[in-house]
Design a protein around this motif. Structure first.
Motif, PDB file in Angstrom:
ATOM      1  N   SER A  64      55.202  68.569  62.056  1.00  0.00           N
ATOM      2  CA  SER A  64      54.766  69.937  61.774  1.00  0.00           C
ATOM      3  C   SER A  64      55.812  70.927  62.278  1.00  0.00           C
ATOM      4  CB  SER A  64      53.403  70.210  62.411  1.00  0.00           C
ATOM      5  OG  SER A  64      53.475  70.024  63.804  1.00  0.00           O
ATOM      6  N   ARG A 102      53.376  80.888  59.757  1.00  0.00           N
ATOM      7  CA  ARG A 102      52.422  79.814  59.461  1.00  0.00           C
ATOM      8  C   ARG A 102      52.843  78.543  60.176  1.00  0.00           C
ATOM      9  NH1 ARG A 102      50.431  78.090  53.449  1.00  0.00           N
ATOM     10  NH2 ARG A 102      49.243  80.000  53.689  1.00  0.00           N
ATOM     11  N   GLN A 104      52.315  74.644  60.087  1.00  0.00           N
ATOM     12  CA  GLN A 104      51.878  73.734  59.030  1.00  0.00           C
ATOM     13  C   GLN A 104      52.592  72.393  59.129  1.00  0.00           C
ATOM     14  OE1 GLN A 104      53.062  75.865  55.509  1.00  0.00           O
ATOM     15  NE2 GLN A 104      55.206  75.855  56.073  1.00  0.00           N
ATOM     16  N   LYS A 108      54.068  70.618  53.941  1.00  0.00           N
ATOM     17  CA  LYS A 108      53.424  71.854  53.470  1.00  0.00           C
ATOM     18  C   LYS A 108      52.102  71.563  52.764  1.00  0.00           C
ATOM     19  CE  LYS A 108      57.614  74.591  53.204  1.00  0.00           C
ATOM     20  NZ  LYS A 108      58.415  75.523  52.417  1.00  0.00           N
ATOM     21  N   TRP A 111      46.087  71.115  56.429  1.00  0.00           N
ATOM     22  CA  TRP A 111      45.625  72.262  57.203  1.00  0.00           C
ATOM     23  C   TRP A 111      46.775  73.096  57.744  1.00  0.00           C
ATOM     24  CZ3 TRP A 111      40.750  73.585  56.774  1.00  0.00           C
ATOM     25  CH2 TRP A 111      39.816  72.603  56.449  1.00  0.00           C
ATOM     26  N   TYR A 112      46.528  74.394  57.902  1.00  0.00           N
ATOM     27  CA  TYR A 112      47.493  75.310  58.512  1.00  0.00           C
ATOM     28  C   TYR A 112      46.760  76.425  59.260  1.00  0.00           C
ATOM     29  CZ  TYR A 112      46.455  78.489  54.625  1.00  0.00           C
ATOM     30  OH  TYR A 112      45.819  79.304  53.728  1.00  0.00           O
ATOM     31  N   GLU A 114      47.732  80.614  60.478  1.00  0.00           N
ATOM     32  CA  GLU A 114      48.728  81.645  60.246  1.00  0.00           C
ATOM     33  C   GLU A 114      48.313  82.969  60.861  1.00  0.00           C
ATOM     34  OE1 GLU A 114      49.056  81.867  55.955  1.00  0.00           O
ATOM     35  OE2 GLU A 114      47.622  83.530  55.894  1.00  0.00           O
ATOM     36  N   TYR A 147      43.800  75.405  53.870  1.00  0.00           N
ATOM     37  CA  TYR A 147      44.148  74.042  53.467  1.00  0.00           C
ATOM     38  C   TYR A 147      44.951  74.108  52.169  1.00  0.00           C
ATOM     39  CZ  TYR A 147      43.642  69.032  52.830  1.00  0.00           C
ATOM     40  OH  TYR A 147      43.890  67.687  52.707  1.00  0.00           O
ATOM     41  N   ASP A 153      46.260  76.633  47.513  1.00  0.00           N
ATOM     42  CA  ASP A 153      46.098  77.015  48.914  1.00  0.00           C
ATOM     43  C   ASP A 153      44.818  77.842  49.012  1.00  0.00           C
ATOM     44  OD1 ASP A 153      46.150  78.479  51.327  1.00  0.00           O
ATOM     45  OD2 ASP A 153      48.283  78.922  51.202  1.00  0.00           O
TER      46      ASP A 153
END
Length: 184
Positions: A64, A102, A104, A108, A111-112, A114, A147, A153
C-alpha cells in the motif's frame, strides 16, 4: 464585469466540455469522473467532478501507499430553510478545486481512506437553517473511505465548508456525501 453566477456558468460549460470530449481523456486531463450526492441539515447537494490522478507514491509498505489526485468540481446546493424559514429555498452553485490524499493498495483496487482541503467559490452567501457563511469563498475539507472494483469507485465522505474564520458569521455547512466514480 462578470458576475459570480456567470463565472460559475462559464466554468461549468468548460468543465463539461472537457469531460465529454474524448480527446481530454486520451490526453490524460481527467483520469476519472464522479457523480456525488450529499445531504446536510436542511440542505442537499449534487456534484459532478473530474479527477486527475497523481503518479507520485509515498510511504510504500506492505502493498500500500499514499498518493492522491486533483479534483475539479461543480455542484448545486438546495437549501430548504433559507434565512431559517422552513420551506423557503436557497439555490447555490459551487465550483471547487481540491488536492486529495488517498491511502490505498498499490493495485489501486479495494479499500481506501482519503482526505482533502480545497478551495470553493459559491454563487451566493449561504444562509440556511441557522447556518451562515459570510463569504463566497470557502474552504471545503473532507474525510472519506471507499472501495474500488475495476473501473468503479464507490465512497462515502463527510465534507465541511467554512471560510476558516476570516470573516463572521462562519457557522459552516456539513454534508454526508455518497460518491460514484468511473475511471477511463
Amino acid at each position: 464585469m462578470l458576475s459570480t453566477n456567470n463565472i460559475i456558468r462559464n466554468s461549468l460549460a468548460v468543465f463539461l466540455a472537457a469531460i465529454v470530449t474524448p480527446a481530454s481523456a486520451a490526453d490524460g486531463f481527467f483520469n476519472s469522473v464522479s457523480l456525488e450526492a450529499g445531504a446536510g441539515s436542511e440542505v442537499h447537494m449534487v456534484r459532478l467532478a473530474g479527477q486527475s490522478q497523481w503518479e507520485k507514491q509515498w510511504f510504500k509498505s506492505n502493498g500500500s501507499h499514499l498518493s492522491g489526485y486533483w479534483d475539479l468540481s461543480v455542484a448545486y446546493w438546495r437549501g430548504t430553510a433559507y434565512r431559517n424559514v422552513k420551506g423557503d429555498h436557497q439555490d447555490i452553485a459551487d465550483i471547487g478545486f481540491t488536492p486529495v490524499f488517498r491511502y490505498q493498495a498499490d493495485s489501486k483496487q479495494g479499500w481506501y481512506a482519503e482526505g482533502g482541503i480545497g478551495l470553493h467559490l459559491l454563487s451566493k452567501r449561504y444562509d440556511n437553517d441557522d447556518n451562515r457563511l459570510s463569504t463566497h469563498f470557502q474552504f471545503g475539507d473532507h474525510l472519506g473511505a471507499g472501495y474500488v472494483a475495476g473501473k468503479w469507485d464507490i465512497g462515502l465522505k463527510l465534507q465541511h465548508f467554512s471560510n476558516g474564520g476570516y470573516k463572521k458569521p462562519n457557522s459552516g455547512a456539513n454534508f454526508f456525501v455518497l460518491k460514484a466514480a468511473r475511471s477511463f
